[in-house]
Design a protein around this motif. Structure first.
Motif, mmCIF file in Angstrom:
data_model
loop_
_atom_site.group_PDB
_atom_site.id
_atom_site.type_symbol
_atom_site.label_atom_id
_atom_site.label_comp_id
_atom_site.label_asym_id
_atom_site.label_seq_id
_atom_site.Cartn_x
_atom_site.Cartn_y
_atom_site.Cartn_z
ATOM 1 N N VAL A 1 0.929 -1.287 -0.103
ATOM 2 C CA VAL A 1 -0.211 0.124 0.000
ATOM 3 C C VAL A 1 0.991 1.139 -0.062
ATOM 4 C CG1 VAL A 1 -1.630 1.362 1.506
ATOM 5 C CG2 VAL A 1 -1.768 -1.099 1.358
ATOM 6 N N SER A 2 0.770 2.167 -0.848
ATOM 7 C CA SER A 2 1.386 3.526 -0.915
ATOM 8 C C SER A 2 2.844 3.221 -1.508
ATOM 9 C CB SER A 2 1.297 4.195 0.431
ATOM 10 O OG SER A 2 1.501 5.612 0.482
ATOM 11 N N ASP A 3 3.543 3.715 -0.777
ATOM 12 C CA ASP A 3 5.050 3.525 -1.013
ATOM 13 C C ASP A 3 5.629 1.977 -1.179
ATOM 14 O OD1 ASP A 3 4.923 4.023 1.607
ATOM 15 O OD2 ASP A 3 6.751 5.078 1.947
ATOM 16 N N ALA A 4 5.082 1.271 -0.256
ATOM 17 C CA ALA A 4 5.125 -0.278 -0.474
ATOM 18 C C ALA A 4 4.488 -0.924 -1.710
ATOM 19 C CB ALA A 4 4.554 -0.759 0.967
ATOM 20 N N GLY A 5 3.596 -0.265 -2.298
ATOM 21 C CA GLY A 5 3.161 -0.712 -3.313
ATOM 22 C C GLY A 5 4.079 -0.648 -4.632
ATOM 23 N N ILE A 6 5.018 0.288 -4.459
ATOM 24 C CA ILE A 6 6.197 0.485 -5.467
ATOM 25 C C ILE A 6 7.063 -0.701 -5.201
ATOM 26 C CG2 ILE A 6 8.110 1.609 -6.270
ATOM 27 C CD1 ILE A 6 6.881 4.169 -5.342
ATOM 28 N N THR A 7 7.187 -1.204 -3.967
ATOM 29 C CA THR A 7 7.999 -2.292 -3.423
ATOM 30 C C THR A 7 7.402 -3.674 -4.257
ATOM 31 O OG1 THR A 7 8.492 -1.344 -1.556
ATOM 32 C CG2 THR A 7 9.018 -3.693 -1.641
ATOM 33 N N ALA A 8 6.185 -3.718 -4.049
ATOM 34 C CA ALA A 8 5.488 -4.876 -4.578
ATOM 35 C C ALA A 8 5.763 -4.932 -6.001
ATOM 36 C CB ALA A 8 3.788 -5.085 -4.169
ATOM 37 N N TRP A 9 5.692 -3.784 -6.798
ATOM 38 C CA TRP A 9 5.833 -3.819 -8.409
ATOM 39 C C TRP A 9 7.424 -4.373 -8.398
ATOM 40 C CZ3 TRP A 9 9.751 -0.674 -10.490
ATOM 41 C CH2 TRP A 9 9.778 -0.932 -11.952
#
Length: 146
Positions: free
Chosen positions: A4-12
């Motif tokens: 979620v949020s900046d952790a969404g970039i980590t998932a990508w």
């Protein structure tokens, strides 16, 4: 991977950089403007070979969502642009690329939880027949990438 949020970039990033280890990214209201939108450049600079390999095995999947009441300049426009960019490089909506707009949702926990079941169904199917479905969103006009 789920973020979620900046952790969404980590998932990508995990799926994009380690496609053999991770095959799905669930990105809820991803903060795609981190580091001046570097994530957009990464996709734009992907070699045609990377995209061709993905299209041949069809394993990678990217789901993103956003609330329509979120800060539009931080989450809305960048998520729409990122969705369009992944589509542009060969990902297919409803197959390996998904976008959901939470009408009236903001950038907060309850909105993420509300949209999560739809995300899981989009990425992994509905074996339990929960009567959830994914629908292709209406495409919004975005500026050209190149």
């Amino acid at each position: 991977l789920w973020g979620v949020s900046d952790a969404g970039i980590t998932a990508w990033y995990g799926v994009w950089k380690r496609p053999g280890d991770f095959d799905a990214a669930l990105m809820q209201s991803p903060f795609l403007l981190w580091n001046c939108g570097e994530i957009l450049e990464e996709v734009l600079n992907a070699s045609p070979n990377w995209t061709a390999r993905h299209n041949n095995n069809g394993r990678l999947r990217f789901y993103m969502d956003r609330g329509t009441d979120s800060e539009e300049d931080k989450f809305g426009q960048s998520t729409e642009r990122f969705y369009s960019l992944l589509h542009h490089v060969g990902f297919k909506d409803g197959k390996d690329l998904f976008l959901t707009r939470g009408i009236g949702d903001g950038h907060f926990d309850i909105a993420f939880y509300k949209r999560a079941p739809k995300a899981l169904v989009a990425l992994f199917g509905d074996n339990a027949r929960l009567v959830l479905s994914y629908e292709t969103p209406e495409v919004q006009k975005m500026p050209d990438f190149m």
